[in-house]
Design a protein around this motif. Structure first.
Motif, mmCIF file in Angstrom:
data_model
loop_
_atom_site.group_PDB
_atom_site.id
_atom_site.type_symbol
_atom_site.label_atom_id
_atom_site.label_comp_id
_atom_site.label_asym_id
_atom_site.label_seq_id
_atom_site.Cartn_x
_atom_site.Cartn_y
_atom_site.Cartn_z
ATOM 1 N N THR A 37 35.258 -19.556 -37.500
ATOM 2 C CA THR A 37 36.220 -20.558 -37.134
ATOM 3 C C THR A 37 35.806 -21.941 -36.230
ATOM 4 O O THR A 37 34.380 -22.934 -36.468
ATOM 5 C CB THR A 37 36.292 -19.484 -35.598
ATOM 6 N N LEU A 38 37.209 -22.871 -36.699
ATOM 7 C CA LEU A 38 36.702 -24.364 -35.961
ATOM 8 C C LEU A 38 35.690 -24.797 -34.906
ATOM 9 O O LEU A 38 35.011 -25.257 -34.692
ATOM 10 C CB LEU A 38 37.874 -24.687 -35.641
ATOM 11 N N GLN A 39 35.752 -23.207 -33.253
ATOM 12 C CA GLN A 39 34.688 -23.321 -32.358
ATOM 13 C C GLN A 39 33.866 -23.408 -32.957
ATOM 14 O O GLN A 39 32.648 -24.414 -33.000
ATOM 15 C CB GLN A 39 35.181 -22.648 -31.840
ATOM 16 N N GLN A 40 33.207 -22.041 -34.171
ATOM 17 C CA GLN A 40 31.753 -21.931 -34.086
ATOM 18 C C GLN A 40 31.309 -23.159 -34.794
ATOM 19 O O GLN A 40 30.631 -24.069 -34.745
ATOM 20 C CB GLN A 40 31.258 -20.999 -35.422
ATOM 21 N N TYR A 41 32.185 -24.144 -36.123
ATOM 22 C CA TYR A 41 31.810 -25.762 -37.025
ATOM 23 C C TYR A 41 31.487 -26.238 -34.769
ATOM 24 O O TYR A 41 31.037 -27.268 -35.781
ATOM 25 C CB TYR A 41 32.835 -25.676 -37.496
#
Length: 105
Positions: free
Chosen positions: A69-73
């Motif tokens: 996800t974008l949050q993990q990136y």
């Protein structure tokens, strides 16, 4: 092992082999080096299912690919930025001193 400096004479391969336990020293058989314990495992491989003598036991299911996800990136990027900043803060003064010592000589 209780080794002395005098125990290490000859070529480096012989010296390294002396450090191995007795059953783990490779021997040359049929044109290739084998370790007796590994060779015994190779011979018994047909009797044991699910074991590969090179890679060990096989997984019960294939590896899954999960979406990132974008949050993990964002978290991974922030971790990389913090680590890079810490490395620069720690190493830049050392590099400066090293460069000054090299140019002053």
């Amino acid at each position: 092992l209780n080794l002395k400096r005098s125990d290490f004479r000859g070529n480096s391969s012989d010296n390294l082999l002396r450090l191995l336990p007795a059953g783990l020293a490779p021997t040359l058989r049929r044109g290739r080096y084998v370790i007796p314990e590994v060779e015994a495992l190779e011979q018994n491989i047909s009797q044991v299912t699910g074991v590969d003598y090179v890679f060990g036991t096989r997984g019960l299911e294939p590896v899954r690919e999960d979406e990132v996800t974008l949050q993990q990136y964002a978290v991974l990027g922030a971790c990389g930025a913090v680590c890079t900043a810490a490395a620069h803060v720690a190493l830049t003064p050392l590099e400066l001193v090293k460069t000054k010592l090299q140019t002053s000589a």
